[in-house]
Write a protein that holds these residues in place. Structure first.
Motif, short mmCIF file in Angstrom:
data_model
loop_
_atom_site.label_atom_id
_atom_site.label_comp_id
_atom_site.label_asym_id
_atom_site.label_seq_id
_atom_site.Cartn_x
_atom_site.Cartn_y
_atom_site.Cartn_z
N VAL A 145 0.87 -1.18 0.00
CA VAL A 145 0.00 0.00 0.00
C VAL A 145 0.90 1.23 0.00
O VAL A 145 1.74 1.39 0.89
CB VAL A 145 -0.92 0.00 1.23
N VAL A 146 0.75 2.10 -0.99
CA VAL A 146 1.67 3.22 -1.17
C VAL A 146 0.88 4.51 -1.44
O VAL A 146 -0.25 4.47 -1.92
CB VAL A 146 2.66 2.97 -2.33
N THR A 169 -2.17 10.37 -4.54
CA THR A 169 -2.52 9.13 -5.23
C THR A 169 -2.27 7.98 -4.26
O THR A 169 -1.14 7.74 -3.85
CB THR A 169 -1.67 8.95 -6.50
N LEU A 170 -3.34 7.29 -3.89
CA LEU A 170 -3.27 6.18 -2.94
C LEU A 170 -3.48 4.88 -3.71
O LEU A 170 -4.50 4.71 -4.38
CB LEU A 170 -4.35 6.34 -1.87
N SER A 187 -9.52 4.55 -1.79
CA SER A 187 -10.12 5.71 -1.14
C SER A 187 -9.32 6.03 0.11
O SER A 187 -8.59 5.17 0.63
CB SER A 187 -11.57 5.41 -0.76
N PRO A 188 -9.42 7.25 0.65
CA PRO A 188 -8.71 7.56 1.89
C PRO A 188 -9.06 6.59 3.02
O PRO A 188 -8.18 6.20 3.80
CB PRO A 188 -9.16 8.99 2.21
N MET A 189 -10.33 6.19 3.12
CA MET A 189 -10.73 5.25 4.16
C MET A 189 -10.04 3.91 3.97
O MET A 189 -9.50 3.33 4.91
CB MET A 189 -12.25 5.07 4.17
N ALA A 190 -10.04 3.41 2.74
CA ALA A 190 -9.41 2.12 2.47
C ALA A 190 -7.90 2.18 2.73
O ALA A 190 -7.32 1.24 3.27
CB ALA A 190 -9.69 1.70 1.03
N TYR A 191 -7.28 3.29 2.35
CA TYR A 191 -5.84 3.44 2.58
C TYR A 191 -5.53 3.40 4.07
O TYR A 191 -4.61 2.69 4.51
CB TYR A 191 -5.35 4.75 1.97
N CYS A 192 -6.29 4.17 4.86
CA CYS A 192 -6.06 4.18 6.31
C CYS A 192 -6.31 2.81 6.91
O CYS A 192 -5.56 2.35 7.79
CB CYS A 192 -6.96 5.22 6.98
#
Length: 232
Positions: A145-146, A169-170, A187-192
């Motif tokens: 995850v980057v 860009t996530l 998405s920001p939620m998925a990245y976190c």
């Protein structure tokens, strides 16, 4: 005698790396030296071009060869393994003035792709059928995850942005069951959710103030893809 031979070897090595700055040892025919220069540089350039095909095409011949020549002449690799040269090139770029503002991130993105493709990482101990809300979800050893400032997955000869977007860009980069490396925007939620390493799935979703069913659906989808392999 040994000291003389050693100095001749160093002299030859300096010349092969940077012939414009360092003269060759005396008595060597230039025709033979040219063959060595072409073979040594050509080997490194071909290896890097294979690891960074998008960067190579996007920079174009002149910028690409100038960058590779400087890397070849000035960077001191710490590993003798050819599989580590791409990593060394990315490290080299961190200490240089970039030709383009997105150059370093694009190189890092392509490095992640090649590392995952070649990876023989073993997955940690896990329960493949574990409850993703009650347990702690575990990512595959061939998933990463980057986050980047630049849209690295879109950059190429036809798209070379001059300004970074307002939002990062996530990305999720992973190797699928067919051994192909793929990426997906997050998405920001998925990245976190995927970058947190403490707590169980339910605690993660609650901490992110997200709908648990939406988050669970994401984790189940990633399990189907083999990205989430189960729970710890």
């Amino acid at each position: 005698m040994h000291a003389v031979l050693r100095e001749q070897q160093f002299c030859l090595a300096r010349h092969l790396r940077d012939p414009e700055r360092h003269a060759p040892p005396e008595g060597l025919e230039d025709r033979r030296l040219r063959l060595y220069r072409e073979l040594f540089y050509g080997g490194i350039e071909a290896l890097l071009a294979g690891n960074f095909p998008v960067l190579r095409k996007t920079l174009g011949d002149q910028l690409w060869h100038a960058r590779v020549h400087d890397f070849y002449a000035s960077y001191r690799c710490r590993s003798p393994l050819f599989t580590r040269v791409a990593e060394a090139f990315v490290d080299y770029l961190q200490g240089t003035e970039p030709d383009t503002p997105w150059q370093r991130e694009l190189a890092h993105y392509e490095l992640i792709e090649s590392q995952l493709y070649l990876s023989d990482a073993q997955d940690p101990d896990h329960d493949p059928q574990g409850d993703l809300l009650q347990g702690e979800p575990v990512l595959s050893g061939t998933a990463s995850v980057v986050a980047y400032r630049w849209p690295v997955e879109r950059i190429g000869p036809a798209f070379q942005p001059l300004e970074a977007p307002a939002l990062p860009t996530l990305l999720l980069v992973y190797r699928d069951a067919a051994l192909q490396v793929r990426f997906a925007r997050l998405s920001p939620m998925a990245y976190c959710l995927l970058t947190q390493v403490q707590g169980n799935g339910r605690e993660r979703l609650q901490a992110l103030a997200a709908d648990q069913q939406e988050g669970l659906a994401l984790l189940e989808n990633l399990r189907d893809l083999g990205v989430v392999i189960g729970t710890r």
